[in-house]
Enzyme design. Structure first.
Site, short mmCIF file in Angstrom:
data_model
loop_
_atom_site.label_atom_id
_atom_site.label_comp_id
_atom_site.label_asym_id
_atom_site.label_seq_id
_atom_site.Cartn_x
_atom_site.Cartn_y
_atom_site.Cartn_z
N ASN A 181 -63.86 -55.84 -4.20
CA ASN A 181 -64.45 -54.50 -4.02
C ASN A 181 -64.24 -53.74 -5.32
O ASN A 181 -63.12 -53.32 -5.62
CB ASN A 181 -63.75 -53.82 -2.83
CG ASN A 181 -64.15 -52.36 -2.69
OD1 ASN A 181 -65.11 -51.90 -3.31
ND2 ASN A 181 -63.42 -51.63 -1.86
N LYS A 200 -65.23 -50.89 -6.11
CA LYS A 200 -65.15 -49.42 -5.93
C LYS A 200 -66.05 -48.75 -6.98
O LYS A 200 -67.07 -49.33 -7.36
CB LYS A 200 -63.70 -48.96 -5.98
CG LYS A 200 -62.80 -49.78 -5.04
CD LYS A 200 -61.46 -49.19 -4.78
CE LYS A 200 -60.71 -50.08 -3.80
NZ LYS A 200 -59.43 -49.54 -3.39
N HIS A 228 -64.54 -48.72 4.82
CA HIS A 228 -63.36 -48.77 3.94
C HIS A 228 -62.53 -47.51 4.14
O HIS A 228 -63.07 -46.43 4.38
CB HIS A 228 -63.80 -48.92 2.48
CG HIS A 228 -62.65 -49.23 1.58
ND1 HIS A 228 -61.82 -48.25 1.10
CD2 HIS A 228 -62.18 -50.41 1.12
CE1 HIS A 228 -60.87 -48.84 0.36
NE2 HIS A 228 -61.07 -50.14 0.36
N GLU A 249 -61.24 -45.58 2.12
CA GLU A 249 -61.64 -44.47 1.23
C GLU A 249 -62.88 -43.76 1.77
O GLU A 249 -63.03 -42.55 1.61
CB GLU A 249 -61.86 -45.00 -0.20
CG GLU A 249 -60.52 -45.35 -0.84
CD GLU A 249 -60.55 -46.52 -1.81
OE1 GLU A 249 -61.64 -46.90 -2.30
OE2 GLU A 249 -59.46 -47.06 -2.10
N GLU A 262 -56.58 -53.58 5.85
CA GLU A 262 -56.09 -52.97 4.61
C GLU A 262 -55.18 -51.79 4.95
O GLU A 262 -55.68 -50.68 5.22
CB GLU A 262 -57.26 -52.46 3.77
CG GLU A 262 -58.23 -53.54 3.36
CD GLU A 262 -59.02 -53.15 2.11
OE1 GLU A 262 -58.99 -53.91 1.15
OE2 GLU A 262 -59.63 -52.07 2.10
N GLY A 304 -54.01 -49.82 -3.91
CA GLY A 304 -53.91 -49.22 -5.25
C GLY A 304 -52.52 -48.71 -5.59
O GLY A 304 -52.34 -48.01 -6.57
N SER A 350 -53.37 -54.19 -2.89
CA SER A 350 -52.56 -54.68 -4.01
C SER A 350 -52.47 -56.22 -4.06
O SER A 350 -51.41 -56.77 -4.34
CB SER A 350 -51.17 -54.05 -4.00
OG SER A 350 -51.29 -52.64 -4.15
#
Ligand code: 13P
Length: 251
Positions: free
Chosen positions: A9, A11, A97, A99, A169, A175, A215
């Site tokens: 991904n 992003k 996702h 985010e 996730e 991250g 990560s």
């Protein structure tokens, strides 16, 4: 047997020019491996250019979008429809996702609509679930994640489940450099599989591919992939570095 599935991904990273360079470099490092499915998910602006190179160079790399709207067309300024993604020849689409959920207020209901429309257009969704640090610390992570799975799959036809990937996730691992331990990640993936068995049946659950994301790096992929209920990874930061992504694919 479930074929391992590693997806990147990207992003909001890489212009279409940088993406062209990336896929050329990745293609050079990785060609026609057939014991693993690999997918990259560039930003919308790079999908066409990257897909052209994948096709021209006959790379065995799949490609997906990172999001899309749940309607096919209409007055939704700035949005991209499933018809547009399908017309580009995309294989996959990431849906829900964390985010998107956090910054763009996507709910389980929206995720459910997007997953359904993805199937309608023969796009394979990578449906994301995962808990925040506060939820994990409250001891309610499983309840929360299994609730997400149930609501996001509401009224979903069983025939679609065979083309679904679920990405677990944990938000606190995204991250941050802090990955879940492989046994914690496996524990949640196993609970997700059991939930899908409850909602559908054992054979759907057995065939379902579940990825871990958060990560993932060359240094932890082997341990994660050794776990029985982790079938792959959804990789963020390390997926935009050719060397790291290649090392992850070749774990
Ligand atoms: P990182 O690998 O950068 O932690 O991102 C994970 C992720 O969000 C993939 O979708």
């Amino acid at each position: 047997m479930r074929i391992p599935f590693i997806a990147g991904n990207w992003k909001m990273n890489l212009t279409h020019l940088e993406a062209i360079q990336f896929i050329q470099d990745l293609g050079y490092e990785f060609k026609n491996k057939n014991n693993i499915d690999v997918c990259i998910c560039p930003p919308f602006t790079a999908l066409r250019s990257v897909k052209n190179i994948i096709d021209a160079d006959k790379l065995s790399i799949k490609i997906g979008a990172q999001n899309m709207h749940w309607e096919e067309s209409g007055a939704f300024t700035g949005e991209i429809s499933p018809l547009m993604i399908a017309a580009l020849g995309m294989d996959y689409v990431i849906i829900g996702h964390s985010e998107r959920r956090e910054y763009f207020f996507e709910t389980n209901d929206i995720v459910n609509k997007k997953v359904k429309i993805a199937f309608k257009h023969s796009l394979k969704p990578i449906m994301c679930v995962g808990e925040s640090l506060a939820i994990r610390e409250s001891g309610k992570a499983k309840e929360f994640v299994l609730g997400q799975v149930t609501e996001c799959l509401k009224d979903m036809d069983i025939k679609n489940i065979f083309d679904l990937t679920i990405a677990y996730e944990p938000i606190w691992a995204i991250g941050t450099g802090k990955n879940a331990t492989s046994s914690d990640a496996n524990d949640m993936c196993s609970a997700i599989r059991n939930k899908v068995a409850d909602l559908y049946n054992n054979s759907a659950a057995e065939l379902l591919r579940i990825q871990y994301g958060g990560s993932v790096k060359p240094s932890n992929i082997t341990e994660l992939m050794a776990m029985p209920d982790i079938d792959g990874a959804l990789v963020g930061g390390a997926s935009i570095k050719v060397e790291d992504f290649t090392a992850i694919i070749n774990y």
